[in-house]
Every structure is written in C-alpha cells, then in structure tokens.
Design a protein around this motif. Structure first.
Motif, mmCIF file in Angstrom:
data_model
loop_
_atom_site.group_PDB
_atom_site.id
_atom_site.type_symbol
_atom_site.label_atom_id
_atom_site.label_comp_id
_atom_site.label_asym_id
_atom_site.label_seq_id
_atom_site.Cartn_x
_atom_site.Cartn_y
_atom_site.Cartn_z
ATOM 1 N N PRO A 28 -32.200 -15.287 -29.982
ATOM 2 C CA PRO A 28 -32.454 -13.848 -30.085
ATOM 3 C C PRO A 28 -33.158 -13.489 -31.399
ATOM 4 C CG PRO A 28 -30.111 -14.338 -30.376
ATOM 5 C CD PRO A 28 -30.759 -15.602 -29.931
ATOM 6 N N PHE A 29 -32.985 -14.314 -32.438
ATOM 7 C CA PHE A 29 -33.700 -14.164 -33.712
ATOM 8 C C PHE A 29 -34.691 -15.318 -33.869
ATOM 9 C CE2 PHE A 29 -29.749 -11.930 -34.532
ATOM 10 C CZ PHE A 29 -30.128 -10.843 -35.324
ATOM 11 N N ARG A 30 -35.778 -15.069 -34.604
ATOM 12 C CA ARG A 30 -36.624 -16.184 -35.043
ATOM 13 C C ARG A 30 -35.819 -16.974 -36.072
ATOM 14 N NH1 ARG A 30 -41.479 -15.655 -37.741
ATOM 15 N NH2 ARG A 30 -40.341 -14.295 -39.148
ATOM 16 N N MET A 31 -35.896 -18.294 -36.021
ATOM 17 C CA MET A 31 -35.129 -19.104 -36.979
ATOM 18 C C MET A 31 -35.545 -18.782 -38.417
ATOM 19 S SD MET A 31 -32.785 -20.879 -35.437
ATOM 20 C CE MET A 31 -32.267 -22.562 -35.681
ATOM 21 N N ASP A 32 -36.813 -18.462 -38.633
ATOM 22 C CA ASP A 32 -37.296 -18.130 -39.982
ATOM 23 C C ASP A 32 -36.522 -16.950 -40.578
ATOM 24 O OD1 ASP A 32 -39.109 -20.107 -39.690
ATOM 25 O OD2 ASP A 32 -40.892 -18.838 -39.682
ATOM 26 N N ASP A 33 -36.119 -16.004 -39.725
ATOM 27 C CA ASP A 33 -35.430 -14.809 -40.223
ATOM 28 C C ASP A 33 -34.015 -15.105 -40.708
ATOM 29 O OD1 ASP A 33 -37.573 -13.097 -39.751
ATOM 30 O OD2 ASP A 33 -36.948 -12.681 -37.696
#
Length: 251
Positions: free
Chosen positions: A214-219
């Motif tokens: 659900p989130f970009r891993m970078d975030d």
C-alpha cells in the motif's frame, strides 16, 4: 515464487523466510537493560508481527495457523531455541483478504483493502481517512507512533511531542544541516526510544510487503522519517518543557 523474486531483488522484507521456512530472526538490538519501563523491541512489536503472520499464512482446519519460529533478541532471552509464536488475525469486518487478492488483484477497491489490512496490523483500521489525508512518509510515521503509544505505557506527552516535532522539522533540513547539529549531551533514554522507533520501521516494511505494498518502500526508509541527532535535540527540548514554537522552530 513472487516472494522469492522480490526477496532476490531486495524488494520485500523477511516475507520469503516466513513463507518458505516459517522462521524469522532479529539477533541484534540497541537497548538499555536498566530501563525496565520500556519493554524489549521484540516484545513491543510482537502483536503487530502476529497479525502480519496471519495475513501471510493460511489457517488450516479448525482455523488454526501454523506457528512461526522467532529468533528475536531481548533482555533475558538466551536465543538458544526459537520461540513458537501463534499468528493472530487482525480485527477487520469480513476478515483479512487472502494473499492472492492482496498481491495480484487490481483496482481501487483492492488498493483500499491493502491499506486497511496494513492499518489493521497496527490496530489502526478505524483511522484510515485521517492517515490517507497525510503524505505517505508522514502517514507511516504516525501509524508507527500511534502503535507505540498504545503498546508502551511509559511513553509521556513529552516523548510524543519530540517525535511529532522530529517529523515536522526533518523535511526542511538538508543533509549538511543535520550533520552540523551539535549536541551538548546525549540522553540514554532518548537513544533507546530512537532505536525502538527505527526497529519499528522494519515492522512497517514487513507489513507493507505482506499487504501488497500500500506504500512505496522508499516512503518507509529510515532516512525519510528519522534522524538520530535531530530526535535527541527535540527529545531534550521537549523534556525541558520548551515552548511549542521553539520545538517546531517557529513553523
């Protein structure tokens, strides 16, 4: 197969080991044995991990899940044998979606399911609207902070203010500004809390991988939401009862 591909490409966190071996390990920590008010990081995040295990592993007949072997270091655990941990289904209307849906299905409804399942792992499924209104790194930060406030009864309003000031002030600072921060002293409890928080980010990464990103891993990377020296500064200011204006640097 997908978990293995993502594992090889470093795109998921610990998921492949749980699916293939039913095992997970974390054999290092930065904790103060004398500070008995803050539980071991392994214990703080265990309820969230139990929810993540239930998302990943299908229950068999009678609703029983396979046990997960945990090799997690904390004070008093000699790590001579793994602890056998029972997966626990998070509280969601209609139960958690199956892994095929979370990982392979497409569409806005599934995106919503991924986000709500992620939040349910941290007991925050009722806060979806508020969290979705925030920028992704800030939403993830708040998710982790809310979970910590629920799990660690010794956290104070000053601790909470220090964490909130950190995330609000971090974005406006360059790497050179952060590197140039001077601290007259370091508070051991502040270091302990910072380490607890950073360890929590690994739990966020695991939940994100399990729920179909659900989130970009970078975030969710530590450098997006945390800086040790800045947290020390905010922690000390907050515990000195500085004004909110000073704590937030006039912002």
């Amino acid at each position: 197969q997908l978990a293995k591909e993502q594992h090889i490409q470093s795109e998921n966190y610990t998921i492949f080991n749980i699916l293939s071996k039913g095992e997970i390990e974390c054999s290092n920590s930065l904790e103060d044995e004398c500070d008995t008010e803050i539980p071991g990081q392994a214990l703080i995040y265990r309820p969230a991990r139990q929810h993540i295990y239930s998302v990943l592993l299908e229950s068999g007949k009678g609703g029983a899940y396979p046990l997960v072997k945990e090799w997690f270091v904390y004070f008093g655990n000699p790590l001579q044998q793994p602890e056998l941990i029972q997966p626990v289904q998070p509280s969601m209307p209609g139960g958690t979606p199956n892994l095929k849906t979370l990982w392979f299905a497409k569409g806005p409804d599934v995106e919503k399911q991924r986000y709500s399942t992620f939040l349910a792992c941290f007991h925050l499924q009722d806060r979806m609207e508020e969290l979705q209104a925030l920028e992704a790194p800030v939403a993830a930060f708040c998710c982790l902070l809310a979970y910590l406030m629920m799990q660690v009864s010794s956290l104070s309003l000053e601790d909470l203010n220090a964490f909130v000031a950190l995330i609000l002030c971090l974005k406006g600072k360059s790497a050179a500004q952060l590197a140039g921060l001077q601290l007259a002293q370091v508070d051991s409890r502040g270091v302990h809390l910072g380490a607890v928080f950073v360890r929590g980010l690994t739990t966020l990464l695991m939940a994100n991988s399990a729920c179909g990103f659900p989130f970009r891993m970078d975030d969710l990377m530590p450098w997006e939401v945390f800086d040790g020296k800045l947290f020390q500064e905010k922690y000390q200011q907050s515990h000195r009862r500085c004004s909110l204006e000073e704590l937030l640097e006039g912002n």
